[in-house]
Design a protein around this motif. Structure first.
Motif, PDB file in Angstrom:
ATOM      1  N   LEU A 125     -13.100   9.131  12.219  1.00 56.55           N
ATOM      2  CA  LEU A 125     -12.767  10.308  11.418  1.00 56.55           C
ATOM      3  C   LEU A 125     -11.522  11.003  11.964  1.00 56.55           C
ATOM      4  O   LEU A 125     -10.646  11.431  11.191  1.00 56.55           O
ATOM      5  N   MET A 126     -11.415  11.119  13.277  1.00 49.87           N
ATOM      6  CA  MET A 126     -10.232  11.717  13.897  1.00 49.87           C
ATOM      7  C   MET A 126      -8.989  10.914  13.565  1.00 49.87           C
ATOM      8  O   MET A 126      -7.925  11.473  13.247  1.00 49.87           O
ATOM      9  N   SER A 127      -9.088   9.601  13.624  1.00 55.71           N
ATOM     10  CA  SER A 127      -7.945   8.740  13.329  1.00 55.71           C
ATOM     11  C   SER A 127      -7.477   8.918  11.890  1.00 55.71           C
ATOM     12  O   SER A 127      -6.276   9.020  11.615  1.00 55.71           O
ATOM     13  N   VAL A 128      -8.426   8.972  10.956  1.00 52.01           N
ATOM     14  CA  VAL A 128      -8.083   9.138   9.541  1.00 52.01           C
ATOM     15  C   VAL A 128      -7.375  10.469   9.305  1.00 52.01           C
ATOM     16  O   VAL A 128      -6.286  10.522   8.718  1.00 52.01           O
ATOM     17  N   LEU A 129      -7.966  11.558   9.775  1.00 54.57           N
ATOM     18  CA  LEU A 129      -7.391  12.878   9.538  1.00 54.57           C
ATOM     19  C   LEU A 129      -6.064  13.056  10.278  1.00 54.57           C
ATOM     20  O   LEU A 129      -5.117  13.646   9.751  1.00 54.57           O
ATOM     21  N   ARG A 130      -5.979  12.541  11.492  1.00 55.13           N
ATOM     22  CA  ARG A 130      -4.733  12.666  12.262  1.00 55.13           C
ATOM     23  C   ARG A 130      -3.580  11.959  11.567  1.00 55.13           C
ATOM     24  O   ARG A 130      -2.472  12.494  11.453  1.00 55.13           O
TER      25      ARG A 130
ATOM     26  N   HIS B 150       1.840   1.364  -3.975  1.00 52.15           N
ATOM     27  CA  HIS B 150       2.086   0.503  -2.815  1.00 52.15           C
ATOM     28  C   HIS B 150       1.915   1.212  -1.477  1.00 52.15           C
ATOM     29  O   HIS B 150       2.117   0.596  -0.434  1.00 52.15           O
ATOM     30  N   ILE B 151       1.575   2.509  -1.486  1.00 49.89           N
ATOM     31  CA  ILE B 151       1.607   3.262  -0.230  1.00 49.89           C
ATOM     32  C   ILE B 151       0.591   2.775   0.801  1.00 49.89           C
ATOM     33  O   ILE B 151       0.766   3.021   1.994  1.00 49.89           O
ATOM     34  N   PHE B 152      -0.476   2.084   0.355  1.00 50.72           N
ATOM     35  CA  PHE B 152      -1.467   1.588   1.308  1.00 50.72           C
ATOM     36  C   PHE B 152      -1.209   0.136   1.710  1.00 50.72           C
ATOM     37  O   PHE B 152      -2.007  -0.447   2.452  1.00 50.72           O
ATOM     38  N   ASP B 153      -0.097  -0.441   1.228  1.00 51.12           N
ATOM     39  CA  ASP B 153       0.253  -1.808   1.616  1.00 51.12           C
ATOM     40  C   ASP B 153       0.758  -1.822   3.052  1.00 51.12           C
ATOM     41  O   ASP B 153       1.515  -0.928   3.453  1.00 51.12           O
ATOM     42  N   PRO B 154       0.381  -2.819   3.843  1.00 57.31           N
ATOM     43  CA  PRO B 154       0.861  -2.899   5.233  1.00 57.31           C
ATOM     44  C   PRO B 154       2.390  -2.936   5.279  1.00 57.31           C
ATOM     45  O   PRO B 154       3.038  -3.700   4.556  1.00 57.31           O
ATOM     46  N   GLY B 155       2.960  -2.077   6.124  1.00 60.08           N
ATOM     47  CA  GLY B 155       4.409  -2.075   6.316  1.00 60.08           C
ATOM     48  C   GLY B 155       5.187  -1.289   5.305  1.00 60.08           C
ATOM     49  O   GLY B 155       6.403  -1.107   5.453  1.00 60.08           O
TER      50      GLY B 155
ATOM     51  N   GLY C 173       0.983   4.547   8.936  1.00 64.70           N
ATOM     52  CA  GLY C 173      -0.427   4.749   9.213  1.00 64.70           C
ATOM     53  C   GLY C 173      -1.328   4.732   7.999  1.00 64.70           C
ATOM     54  O   GLY C 173      -2.541   4.716   8.138  1.00 64.70           O
ATOM     55  N   LEU C 174      -0.771   4.746   6.780  1.00 61.56           N
ATOM     56  CA  LEU C 174      -1.613   4.796   5.591  1.00 61.56           C
ATOM     57  C   LEU C 174      -2.405   3.510   5.385  1.00 61.56           C
ATOM     58  O   LEU C 174      -3.522   3.544   4.897  1.00 61.56           O
ATOM     59  N   SER C 175      -1.808   2.382   5.751  1.00 63.31           N
ATOM     60  CA  SER C 175      -2.541   1.118   5.661  1.00 63.31           C
ATOM     61  C   SER C 175      -3.738   1.138   6.602  1.00 63.31           C
ATOM     62  O   SER C 175      -4.841   0.722   6.242  1.00 63.31           O
ATOM     63  N   LEU C 176      -3.501   1.666   7.813  1.00 63.23           N
ATOM     64  CA  LEU C 176      -4.588   1.789   8.792  1.00 63.23           C
ATOM     65  C   LEU C 176      -5.666   2.742   8.283  1.00 63.23           C
ATOM     66  O   LEU C 176      -6.860   2.465   8.390  1.00 63.23           O
ATOM     67  N   VAL C 177      -5.239   3.864   7.725  1.00 63.40           N
ATOM     68  CA  VAL C 177      -6.192   4.840   7.177  1.00 63.40           C
ATOM     69  C   VAL C 177      -7.066   4.195   6.120  1.00 63.40           C
ATOM     70  O   VAL C 177      -8.297   4.342   6.123  1.00 63.40           O
ATOM     71  N   ASN C 178      -6.446   3.479   5.205  1.00 58.38           N
ATOM     72  CA  ASN C 178      -7.191   2.822   4.122  1.00 58.38           C
ATOM     73  C   ASN C 178      -8.196   1.817   4.682  1.00 58.38           C
ATOM     74  O   ASN C 178      -9.341   1.743   4.218  1.00 58.38           O
ATOM     75  N   ASN C 179      -7.777   1.042   5.692  1.00 60.00           N
ATOM     76  CA  ASN C 179      -8.680   0.050   6.290  1.00 60.00           C
ATOM     77  C   ASN C 179      -9.891   0.714   6.941  1.00 60.00           C
ATOM     78  O   ASN C 179     -11.024   0.256   6.793  1.00 60.00           O
ATOM     79  N   ILE C 180      -9.646   1.794   7.678  1.00 61.27           N
ATOM     80  CA  ILE C 180     -10.747   2.488   8.354  1.00 61.27           C
ATOM     81  C   ILE C 180     -11.712   3.080   7.333  1.00 61.27           C
ATOM     82  O   ILE C 180     -12.933   2.947   7.451  1.00 61.27           O
ATOM     83  N   VAL C 181     -11.146   3.760   6.319  1.00 62.17           N
ATOM     84  CA  VAL C 181     -11.982   4.413   5.309  1.00 62.17           C
ATOM     85  C   VAL C 181     -12.823   3.392   4.553  1.00 62.17           C
ATOM     86  O   VAL C 181     -14.035   3.560   4.379  1.00 62.17           O
TER      87      VAL C 181
ATOM     88  N   ASP D 263     -13.197  -0.203   5.125  1.00 65.80           N
ATOM     89  CA  ASP D 263     -13.921  -1.255   5.856  1.00 65.80           C
ATOM     90  C   ASP D 263     -14.919  -0.700   6.873  1.00 65.80           C
ATOM     91  O   ASP D 263     -16.031  -1.217   7.007  1.00 65.80           O
ATOM     92  N   CYS D 264     -14.502   0.334   7.601  1.00 64.56           N
ATOM     93  CA  CYS D 264     -15.349   0.842   8.689  1.00 64.56           C
ATOM     94  C   CYS D 264     -16.318   1.925   8.235  1.00 64.56           C
ATOM     95  O   CYS D 264     -17.445   1.988   8.740  1.00 64.56           O
ATOM     96  N   LEU D 265     -15.876   2.772   7.308  1.00 59.64           N
ATOM     97  CA  LEU D 265     -16.710   3.909   6.896  1.00 59.64           C
ATOM     98  C   LEU D 265     -17.276   3.751   5.491  1.00 59.64           C
ATOM     99  O   LEU D 265     -17.962   4.650   4.994  1.00 59.64           O
ATOM    100  N   LYS D 266     -16.965   2.616   4.839  1.00 56.29           N
ATOM    101  CA  LYS D 266     -17.508   2.302   3.509  1.00 56.29           C
ATOM    102  C   LYS D 266     -17.190   3.385   2.475  1.00 56.29           C
ATOM    103  O   LYS D 266     -18.001   3.681   1.591  1.00 56.29           O
ATOM    104  N   GLY D 267     -16.023   4.009   2.633  1.00 59.51           N
ATOM    105  CA  GLY D 267     -15.635   5.076   1.727  1.00 59.51           C
ATOM    106  C   GLY D 267     -14.511   4.671   0.804  1.00 59.51           C
ATOM    107  O   GLY D 267     -14.244   3.484   0.605  1.00 59.51           O
ATOM    108  N   ARG D 268     -13.825   5.664   0.262  1.00 59.94           N
ATOM    109  CA  ARG D 268     -12.700   5.405  -0.628  1.00 59.94           C
ATOM    110  C   ARG D 268     -11.678   6.527  -0.459  1.00 59.94           C
ATOM    111  O   ARG D 268     -12.015   7.612   0.022  1.00 59.94           O
TER     112      ARG D 268
END
Length: 424
Positions: free
Chosen positions: A304-309, A354-359, A376-384, A386-391
């Motif tokens: 959660l900290m990573s996403v919000l940061r 395209h903002i959540f595309d890697p790179g 960091g948006l690609s990372l945010v999307n992956n965490i939300v 894949d890891c937190l089962k959110g959207r």
């Protein structure tokens, strides 16, 4: 529904405490007018339980006071003026909260003082009318003195509680700092192996390119097979070493992640302090605003900290020099919802898909090659996802700003194991 029931129980409990506190009082020389301990407890509870609506607390407290005093044998007609005291007190705090006040302890003291004094003035007015105020200033002086004393005691309790919590947090932070040092030391070893393997990868890439050149120019044909085999062996060795590194990092993380978790208000405080430092380093005039509906306990605080940061960092980078960033939390029956809004440059319509595309980045400094917006948006999307089962959703207008909305299932953040853990 469960959350509503929980909030109602909490509201009923604190209202009962205020009602009990109202039974401890000293008499003023006006008939049936008392200075009770409840006026001290009321602002303390509002401060400690930020999620409680002050207006609802005022209504519940007045009813609790009424019923307990009635049981104690007081006349019903004598109780209505004092009931209005709690209603006014709660109403004033409700309006102040709507206006995002108070922002500090000094403003809180003035708010408590004003609420107490105005509530008592109104109660005296209902009991004896306005003529007594003009005929005898002793009443007003007495009410002001009582308001000063009760506001002062309330602030002493609040400040004492704050310092006590800071003491406990400091002890916890010291313990976490020791763990962090050990965690960092172990990671350093794994980073060394990764750096070592990067050198191996560079050499393999060089040999691969040399083989490509030889094949293209049809040179050293007799060595192609050996060169290709040598490259395969080296890649296999690198893979084995990275497998060791991955297992080492996983082992370190596994031990580190045995963490009791934290409450959301603690996460917000850490985030606020660290991001304000980052804003100062960027030499921007950006104000951070945080609003949350209710506190909750989570063991997913790293994610959660990573996403919000990352979202706040992107919002900060989208604001050229001066602006505001608003981080909002609210809860539905199924999701915890987080919004990060800025009034920065916004995202072009053609870039949004395209903002959540890697790179991908929609803002690049072509003089330095530095990537800003989108980092960091690609990372945010992956965490939300894949890891937190959110959207995650985004709304944006060029030159007006952007709003990122993150929806994470309640069970993912709180989990069944947290149901019996109280929120501080």
């Amino acid at each position: 529904m469960k959350q509503v029931v929980k909030q109602m129980k909490q509201l009923g409990l604190v209202a009962l405490l205020i009602g009990i506190a109202s039974q401890f009082y000293i008499n003023f020389y006006i008939t049936n007018f008392h200075f009770s301990f409840a006026a001290i407890l009321f602002p303390v509870i509002i401060y400690l339980y930020d999620e409680i609506n002050p207006l609802y607390l005022g209504v519940a407290s007045s009813l609790s006071f009424f019923l307990l005093r009635l049981v104690a044998g007081q006349q019903m007609v004598d109780l209505f003026p004092e009931m209005t005291f709690y209603l006014l007190y709660g109403g004033i705090f409700f309006l102040a909260k709507k206006a995002q006040k108070p922002q500090n302890l000094e403003e809180l003291f003035l708010l408590v003082l004003f609420s107490d004094f105005f509530g008592n003035v109104w109660e005296v007015y209902l009991r004896i009318g306005s003529k007594f105020f003009t005929e005898n200033l002793f009443v007003l002086r007495g009410l002001l003195l009582a308001a000063l004393i009760r506001a002062g005691i309330a602030m002493i309790i609040i400040i004492s509680h704050k310092h006590y919590r800071m003491f406990l947090i400091r002890e916890e932070h010291e313990e976490r700092y020791k763990k962090l040092l050990w965690f960092t030391a172990r990671l350093k070893t794994e980073v060394y192996w990764m750096e070592k393997n990067m050198d191996h990868i560079e050499k393999v890439m060089s040999r691969t390119y040399q083989l490509f050149t030889n094949i293209s120019e049809e040179k050293e044909r007799e060595n192609w097979e050996n060169q290709a085999l040598d490259i395969c062996k080296n890649i296999h060795e690198i893979k084995k070493e990275y497998d060791v590194v991955v297992r080492g990092v996983e082992s370190v993380l596994e031990n580190q992640m045995v963490d009791p978790g934290i409450h959301f208000h603690e996460l917000i405080q850490i985030l606020k302090e660290s991001m304000e430092v980052q804003i100062q380093e960027a030499k921007k005039n950006i104000t951070l605003h945080f609003r949350y509906q209710e506190d909750f306990y989570t063991k997913q605080h790293y994610y959660l900290m990573s996403v919000l940061r990352n979202l706040i960092t992107n919002a900060m980078e989208a604001i050229p020099k001066k602006g505001d960033i608003l981080v909002t939390h609210y809860k539905t029956e199924s999701d915890h919802c987080f919004m990060v809004q800025d009034n920065g440059a916004g995202i072009a319509e053609e870039d949004r898909p395209h903002i959540f595309d890697p790179g991908f980045s929609s803002k690049i400094d072509y003089q330095t090659g530095e990537v800003n917006r989108g980092l960091g948006l690609s990372l945010v999307n992956n965490i939300v996802v894949d890891c937190l089962k959110g959207r995650i959703k985004v709304k944006s207008k060029e030159k007006q700003g952007s709003c990122f909305e993150v929806f994470i299932p309640v069970g993912q953040l709180e989990g069944e194991e947290n149901e019996n853990i109280s929120v501080g």
